[in-house]
Design an enzyme around this catalytic site. Sequence first.
Site, PDB file in Angstrom:
ATOM      1  N   LEU A 292      -7.660  -0.532   6.043  1.00  0.00           N
ATOM      2  CA  LEU A 292      -8.519  -1.055   7.115  1.00  0.00           C
ATOM      3  C   LEU A 292      -7.899  -0.808   8.492  1.00  0.00           C
ATOM      4  O   LEU A 292      -7.752  -1.725   9.310  1.00  0.00           O
ATOM      5  CB  LEU A 292      -8.797  -2.540   6.868  1.00  0.00           C
TER       6      LEU A 292
ATOM      7  N   TYR B 139      11.254  -7.894  -4.485  1.00  0.00           N
ATOM      8  CA  TYR B 139      11.132  -6.925  -3.381  1.00  0.00           C
ATOM      9  C   TYR B 139      12.504  -6.364  -3.063  1.00  0.00           C
ATOM     10  O   TYR B 139      13.464  -7.124  -2.983  1.00  0.00           O
ATOM     11  CB  TYR B 139      10.568  -7.558  -2.114  1.00  0.00           C
TER      12      TYR B 139
ATOM     13  N   SER C  53      -2.473  -8.629   1.254  1.00  0.00           N
ATOM     14  CA  SER C  53      -3.172  -7.355   1.528  1.00  0.00           C
ATOM     15  C   SER C  53      -4.479  -7.531   2.306  1.00  0.00           C
ATOM     16  O   SER C  53      -5.519  -6.990   1.921  1.00  0.00           O
ATOM     17  CB  SER C  53      -3.417  -6.573   0.232  1.00  0.00           C
ATOM     18  N   PRO C  54      -4.442  -8.255   3.427  1.00  0.00           N
ATOM     19  CA  PRO C  54      -5.667  -8.454   4.216  1.00  0.00           C
ATOM     20  C   PRO C  54      -6.168  -7.167   4.857  1.00  0.00           C
ATOM     21  O   PRO C  54      -7.337  -7.060   5.194  1.00  0.00           O
ATOM     22  CB  PRO C  54      -5.239  -9.466   5.282  1.00  0.00           C
ATOM     23  N   LEU C  55      -5.259  -6.175   4.999  1.00  0.00           N
ATOM     24  CA  LEU C  55      -5.670  -4.878   5.566  1.00  0.00           C
ATOM     25  C   LEU C  55      -5.825  -3.844   4.459  1.00  0.00           C
ATOM     26  O   LEU C  55      -5.832  -2.641   4.729  1.00  0.00           O
ATOM     27  CB  LEU C  55      -4.635  -4.393   6.583  1.00  0.00           C
ATOM     28  N   ALA C  56      -5.911  -4.324   3.227  1.00  0.00           N
ATOM     29  CA  ALA C  56      -6.037  -3.424   2.077  1.00  0.00           C
ATOM     30  C   ALA C  56      -4.924  -2.378   2.109  1.00  0.00           C
ATOM     31  O   ALA C  56      -5.172  -1.170   1.944  1.00  0.00           O
ATOM     32  CB  ALA C  56      -7.426  -2.784   2.056  1.00  0.00           C
ATOM     33  N   GLY C  57      -3.711  -2.878   2.367  1.00  0.00           N
ATOM     34  CA  GLY C  57      -2.539  -1.991   2.347  1.00  0.00           C
ATOM     35  C   GLY C  57      -2.590  -0.896   3.403  1.00  0.00           C
ATOM     36  O   GLY C  57      -1.901   0.117   3.277  1.00  0.00           O
ATOM     37  N   GLY C  58      -3.373  -1.096   4.453  1.00  0.00           N
ATOM     38  CA  GLY C  58      -3.433  -0.105   5.542  1.00  0.00           C
ATOM     39  C   GLY C  58      -4.751   0.647   5.593  1.00  0.00           C
ATOM     40  O   GLY C  58      -5.038   1.340   6.571  1.00  0.00           O
TER      41      GLY C  58
END
Length: 327
Positions: A221, A53, A214-219
């Site tokens: 959601l 990163y 990625s629990p928010l699908a990268g934004g």
Amino acid sequence: MEYRRLGSTGVKIAPIVLGTMQMGWRVEEEESFKIMDKALELGINCFDTADVYSYWADNSYPGKTEEIIGRWLKDRDTRDDLVLATKLRGTMSDDINNRGLSRRHVHQAIKASLRRLQTDWIDLYQIHSFDNDVPIEETLHALNILVDDGLVNYIGASNIHPWMLVESFWVSQKNGYVRFETVQPPYSIVRRMLVEHQMEHVIKKYGLGVIPYSPLAGGFLTDRYSRDGPIPDTPRSEGAQKRYFTEKRWAIHETVKEIADVKEAKMTQVAIAWILAKDFITAPIVGANSVEQLEDNLGALEISLDEDEIKRLDEVSDWVADYEALR
Ligand SMILES: NC(=O)c1ccc[n+]([C@@H]2O[C@H](COP(=O)([O-])OP(=O)(O)OC[C@H]3O[C@@H](n4cnc5c(N)ncnc54)[C@H](OP(=O)(O)O)[C@@H]3O)[C@@H](O)[C@H]2O)c1
């Protein structure tokens, strides 16, 4: 904060892990410090990073994020308070050997991460993905040495197939090496099959810690996205379009939004709460670009979904029928 055991290890972490991928990319150092301050203040005791990163960002390079975290750890004198997770495997330079999972690179990578992070040890050292050019025996032997030397406490695996994980357990057991104690797959309500198809069984059978990314699908959601609305101006929207702009994903998105509206909660909170309700999950790794986003996301710990809400969400995002139709 109700801390959870990290799989079968003796260490405990908060039910949300702080992701750091955006530090040095979407977030400057000053705001990164504020996000880390706030996370720790609110009881988040596990941070996840990686050596590579944020090499993809403009004016960046592999190692930049670890350097930011290292300066923060030093400045705030917080190393003892944290369960620090990082990863190795990615391409660190043009040198063909400065990447992968060879014994040579494992030893090179740990030294470089410790230097950048300004610490003497890593709590959770994860392979970022598999390296097909290196026998797993070689990698596990090298990682075992790091644990024996006290440089690493536990090892984990990200982006790994279930069969590879099980093979790695045989190798660890046969040779008396430590084993991978955690997995880090992508997982969200719009991306379930990869984990639930086979990995979930391995996780439960072997008592693994699970820190999905990625629990928010990268934004996706979030209410910044909608079926008919403009596409958000963010570097991640192109990826979101490719992966998530399908009829089924929009139906999931809309159900998350409806439930959030009824509960007067944020979509992000419902999306994270749905993950937290899964019995095989330890703690999703949440990315935040600001203190406000972090506080929003941690609000997931304050809401709970009732049986009907979980049933609705499970049904709209069910993948089994689609999979069966392909068999
Ligand atoms: N092992 C791996 O291969 C791997 C891969 C990816 C990530 N990770 C780890 O997992 C962490 C999280 O991954 P991720 O960044 O993909 O997770 P994510 O939580 O699915 O997505 C984070 C993104 O969602 C948006 N967002 C977050 N909170 C928001 C809020 N409250 N309101 C509106 N938008 C919000 C932001 O998008 P915008 O930037 O568009 O504003 C943010 O960058 C990373 O930091 C990293 O530590 C690991």
